[in-house]
Design a protein around this motif. Structure first.
Motif, PDB file in Angstrom:
ATOM      1  N   CYS A  43     -27.907  19.579  16.877  1.00 40.99           N
ATOM      2  CA  CYS A  43     -26.915  19.097  16.610  1.00 40.99           C
ATOM      3  C   CYS A  43     -26.181  19.207  15.766  1.00 40.99           C
ATOM      4  O   CYS A  43     -26.271  19.320  14.523  1.00 40.99           O
ATOM      5  N   GLN A  44     -24.126  19.613  16.259  1.00 40.66           N
ATOM      6  CA  GLN A  44     -23.188  19.524  15.190  1.00 40.66           C
ATOM      7  C   GLN A  44     -22.238  18.697  14.895  1.00 40.66           C
ATOM      8  O   GLN A  44     -21.635  18.718  15.688  1.00 40.66           O
ATOM      9  N   PRO A  45     -22.503  18.109  14.536  1.00 43.75           N
ATOM     10  CA  PRO A  45     -21.524  15.917  14.701  1.00 43.75           C
ATOM     11  C   PRO A  45     -20.055  15.887  13.993  1.00 43.75           C
ATOM     12  O   PRO A  45     -19.799  16.795  13.401  1.00 43.75           O
ATOM     13  N   SER A  46     -19.360  16.109  14.894  1.00 44.20           N
ATOM     14  CA  SER A  46     -17.830  15.546  14.421  1.00 44.20           C
ATOM     15  C   SER A  46     -17.441  13.838  14.814  1.00 44.20           C
ATOM     16  O   SER A  46     -18.277  13.004  15.922  1.00 44.20           O
ATOM     17  N   ALA A  47     -16.829  13.705  14.127  1.00 41.41           N
ATOM     18  CA  ALA A  47     -16.549  11.990  13.258  1.00 41.41           C
ATOM     19  C   ALA A  47     -15.438  11.935  14.457  1.00 41.41           C
ATOM     20  O   ALA A  47     -14.651  12.684  14.311  1.00 41.41           O
ATOM     21  N   GLY A  48     -15.690  10.709  15.339  1.00 34.13           N
ATOM     22  CA  GLY A  48     -14.036  10.267  16.008  1.00 34.13           C
ATOM     23  C   GLY A  48     -13.394   8.597  15.503  1.00 34.13           C
ATOM     24  O   GLY A  48     -14.676   7.917  15.601  1.00 34.13           O
ATOM     25  N   VAL A  49     -12.095   8.769  14.699  1.00 29.14           N
ATOM     26  CA  VAL A  49     -11.983   7.635  14.729  1.00 29.14           C
ATOM     27  C   VAL A  49     -11.253   6.534  15.066  1.00 29.14           C
ATOM     28  O   VAL A  49     -10.175   7.635  15.816  1.00 29.14           O
ATOM     29  N   SER A  77     -15.404   3.868  13.469  1.00 35.15           N
ATOM     30  CA  SER A  77     -16.050   5.773  13.567  1.00 35.15           C
ATOM     31  C   SER A  77     -17.350   5.601  14.496  1.00 35.15           C
ATOM     32  O   SER A  77     -18.268   5.217  14.472  1.00 35.15           O
ATOM     33  N   GLY A  78     -16.933   7.158  15.582  1.00 34.71           N
ATOM     34  CA  GLY A  78     -18.045   7.082  16.616  1.00 34.71           C
ATOM     35  C   GLY A  78     -18.390   8.952  16.486  1.00 34.71           C
ATOM     36  O   GLY A  78     -17.216   9.838  15.822  1.00 34.71           O
ATOM     37  N   ILE A  79     -19.833   9.339  16.585  1.00 30.88           N
ATOM     38  CA  ILE A  79     -19.975  10.622  16.103  1.00 30.88           C
ATOM     39  C   ILE A  79     -20.463  10.755  17.335  1.00 30.88           C
ATOM     40  O   ILE A  79     -21.258  10.876  18.108  1.00 30.88           O
ATOM     41  N   ARG A  80     -19.732  11.787  17.676  1.00 29.15           N
ATOM     42  CA  ARG A  80     -19.829  12.768  19.227  1.00 29.15           C
ATOM     43  C   ARG A  80     -20.767  13.802  18.242  1.00 29.15           C
ATOM     44  O   ARG A  80     -20.864  15.074  17.551  1.00 29.15           O
ATOM     45  N   TYR A 117     -17.462  -5.167   7.396  1.00 32.88           N
ATOM     46  CA  TYR A 117     -16.947  -5.132   6.417  1.00 32.88           C
ATOM     47  C   TYR A 117     -17.203  -3.388   6.173  1.00 32.88           C
ATOM     48  O   TYR A 117     -16.266  -2.263   5.635  1.00 32.88           O
ATOM     49  N   LEU A 118     -17.595  -2.785   6.604  1.00 29.73           N
ATOM     50  CA  LEU A 118     -18.124  -1.133   6.083  1.00 29.73           C
ATOM     51  C   LEU A 118     -17.672   0.166   7.700  1.00 29.73           C
ATOM     52  O   LEU A 118     -17.250   0.902   7.492  1.00 29.73           O
ATOM     53  N   GLU A 119     -17.863  -0.855   8.646  1.00 30.63           N
ATOM     54  CA  GLU A 119     -18.432  -0.030   9.394  1.00 30.63           C
ATOM     55  C   GLU A 119     -17.190  -0.066  10.891  1.00 30.63           C
ATOM     56  O   GLU A 119     -16.903   0.769  11.320  1.00 30.63           O
TER      57      GLU A 119
END
Length: 717
Positions: free
Chosen positions: A300-306, A390-393, A590-592
């Protein structure tokens, strides 16, 4: 069948793709009649405790799915409708990860088709074709949660018009008979008529095409609940501690035969035994693979999508926008969603975490790209961001490929030597076909039987009794507000009547029932009670996934939390943990969900960029409240002014309003803090500040000596 491996990756060439296509086409001819399938829990879902008991008491399941996202829930539904004894465990809540943090589109992938044509890539072409079929199926099986959405592609160079038109027409042609609606070209004037916020300068025209849009978290939940209706034992907040193994008598090798699980809420541990275990854990794929074999390398090579949410006035009610080439080559969507506007996404490497946090630089990148496409008349303000996430693809590499660094375009299905079946990668739209392929591999590897997949055309929870006019019956039969009734119908489908039955009388002439959680959103208190029936265990489950309030407006969600916790506390016996639940939910916002970003826009070091006249103007306004020239104001000062103009505000609400600006948290707002606020408002970093609006309208009323209505803030973050 040790080492069985199926995938849609370029390394395997077109043969695998053709075989997968053959399977898909074979399934198209078979749409299971719902009457043929058993639904032991059609009338009433078993409670979470009953589900846990089933997990513990069942001697052996055919299939145990680990992961309650879209793919895991899809696997459970596919398995149970093949008459396989099915279990599913999720260590957090259903759809708590990537599946609730998407762009909310059900699409084939216009950009993938462009790459397929430009590079003559047959694999990419087939990937788009499969996704377009799945798009059509998903719109059919959950009509209450999904709908076609027109998306505009503005064109600013004449030569691009035929180029983009040809590409979009090809998209229609690939969809074939499953094309939602035909794309079309617009003149400049017509484009501006449909999307008046669009930048006019150099615009030559636009192309409009159609894709699907859905409520992703509710869709995920509908898949999981449909599996439960058909008899799958599903449990959220149930984590895998380690995998169970036994020695195969024939080969002498160790085989996975279940998992040691732990109820996260109670801490109770128990074994769940199964002939086959499916790893559908998204970004956490490698964690379970290493439980199986510690020598496994990461795939798995995670990528963040905001994504960000801004007010609905930034886009038309029913028209999205696609920016096909941003300043750094990424694609940005700008879409109406739940009467707000959603913009995203970014694509940056990230660490794997269960609690991804949106970065300020990503939020500003999206805002800058939005500014490039909107008219200069529309001021795109940082303070208008109501929520951000942010979601992790979970991008994956092929573990059986010689080139282990090569990213797989779509998804992989892998069966390890010990029999663990892993499904990884892919996209939301193709969850069903991924689940079908995974179960085909599992059935073959473990000789499970059960027949072919029956999920094409299988209507999901709430879809059976839905109709476009269902909301009218809710208004007429129960006395709900029109907006609330429309929301319930679009969220619960035919199950909306169950929610309406739980609604309490308001005591007003109208609406008769349905007390709102917050005034500006159609969410009502009975949805919290119904959420518990849908396995909601925390306040976060309600604000993030049963309702979408946390994704739409974090301040409104924060305001609703005390009532949500109070209702859930009575149902779940939270006599000693209400405070803990409230604090956990506030931390989540607050954070997510971007609430922290608001406080970062206004800090003690915020530069004051007001000119001399503005400083004098705002100082004078401040002193109308600070009558004693103390250099600060408190709630007492504000209440005194409001009494003079015959306006009443609850004392607790007033404390909250001042606390938003009280940077050093000493219970008072100093002149310098007020000037910092007004400077941030001027720069667009803060919008609709309740204190700024209150003091402005109060000053005007003092000057006019007349009453004024104090408008409530929209709640920017």
């Amino acid at each position: 069948m040790p080492g069985f491996h199926s995938q849609i990756c370029k390394s395997n060439g077109p043969n695998v793709t053709v075989s997968v296509l053959h399977v898909v086409q074979a399934r198209l001819a078979y749409v299971a009649a719902e009457g043929e399938l058993k639904q032991p829990f059609k009338d009433e879902l078993p409670t979470r405790q009953a589900q846990l008991s089933t997990l513990q008491d069942t001697e052996e399941f055919d299939v145990l799915v680990v992961g309650g996202g879209a793919t895991g829930s899809g696997c459970a539904l596919d398995a149970v409708t093949r008459n396989l004894k099915t279990a599913l465990v999720e260590r957090n809540d259903f759809s708590s990860g990537t599946s609730s943090r998407s762009t909310k589109l059900i699409h084939g992938g216009v950009r993938y088709l462009q790459k397929a044509i430009m590079k003559l890539d047959y694999e990419q072409y087939m990937m788009v074709k499969e996704a377009l079929h799945e798009r059509s199926n998903l719109l059919d099986i959950a009509p209450h949660l999904s709908a076609p959405l027109p998306i505009m592609l503005p064109v600013y160079k004449w030569w691009q018009l035929p180029y983009y038109w040809a590409g979009i027409k090809m998209y229609d042609l690939v969809a074939g008979g499953q094309c939602l609606k035909s794309s079309y070209v617009l003149s400049k004037s017509k484009a501006l008529e449909l999307f008046p916020m669009l930048k006019k300068d150099k615009l030559v025209g636009a192309i409009v095409y159609y894709d699907g849009q859905h409520n992703d978290a509710r869709m995920n939940l509908a898949i999981a609940l449909t599996a439960a209706r058909h008899g799958a034992a599903i449990a959220n907040y149930t984590e895998v501690v380690h995998l169970l193994k036994k020695t195969d008598a024939g080969t002498g090798k160790e085989k996975v035969c279940g998992a040691r699980c732990r109820d996260v809420i109670t801490g109770n541990e128990f074994d769940v035994r199964a002939k086959c275990v499916i790893n559908a854990t998204g970004p956490f794929t490698d964690s379970l693979r290493k439980m199986d074999d510690g020598k496994n390398t990461n795939i798995c090579q995670p990528s963040a999508g905001v994504h960000i949410v801004i007010p609905g006035y930034y886009s038309p009610d029913n028209m999205g926008l696609l920016d096909p080439a941003t300043s750094d080559g990424r694609v940005i969507f700008f879409l109406p969603w739940e009467k707000m506007t959603i913009a995203g996404t970014t694509d940056t490497p990230t660490d794997i975490t269960a609690h991804p946090i949106p970065r300020e630089e990503d939020i500003n990148f999206i805002l800058n790209e939005v500014r490039n496409y909107l008219s200069p008349d529309v001021e795109v303000r940082r303070g208008d961001v109501l929520a951000a996430w942010s979601g992790i693809r979970p991008l994956v590499t092929d573990p059986n490929s010689k080139d282990t660094q090569s990213i797989c375009r779509n998804h992989i299905v892998n069966v390890s030597d010990s029999g663990l079946v892993t499904i990884a990668g892919g996209k939301w739209t193709t969850y069903r076909s991924m689940a079908e392929e995974t179960l085909d591999a599992a059935v073959a590897a473990h000789r499970l039987g059960g027949g072919p997949s029956k999920t094409v055309g299988l209507v999901l929870e709430g879809g059976q009794d839905w109709s476009p006019t269902l909301y009218i019956r809710l208004v007429q039969d129960y006395g709900l507000e029109n907006e609330v009734a429309q929301h319930l119908a679009a969220t619960y489908g035919g199950k909306a009547f169950d929610v309406a039955k739980m609604a309490r009388v308001t005591g007003k002439r109208w609406p008769i029932v349905g007390n709102r959680l917050v005034s500006e959103f159609p969410y009502i208190e009975s949805e919290v009670r119904y959420a518990v029936k849908e396995y909601a265990c925390t306040a976060i489950d309600v604000i993030a996934r049963r309702t979408r309030l946390g994704f739409l407006n974090v301040q409104a969600a924060d305001e609703a939390l005390p009532r949500i916790v109070d209702i859930m506390g009575k149902m779940l016996d939270w006599s000693d943990k209400k405070r803990t639940e409230l604090e956990a939910a506030k931390k989540f916002l607050y954070l997510e969900m971007g609430y922290r970003s608001r406080s970062e826009q206004l800090t003690g070091t915020t530069e004051i960029t007001l000119d001399t006249q503005e400083v004098a103007k705002y100082t004078n306004r401040f002193h109308k409240f600070d009558k004693d020239s103390k250099g600060f104001i408190t709630t007492v000062d504000v209440q005194r002014v409001l009494q003079n103009i015959s306006v009443q505000i609850d004392e607790n609400a007033l404390h909250e309003i001042l606390n938003e600006v009280d940077l050093n948290k000493n219970g008072q707002v100093e002149l310098n803090e007020f000037l910092q606020l007004m400077s941030a408002v001027k720069k667009g970093q803060v919008s609709d500040s309740r204190l700024a609006i209150l003091m402005k309208t109060a000053e005007e009323s003092l000057d006019l000596r007349g009453p004024v209505t104090v408008d409530r803030s929209g709640g920017g973050v």
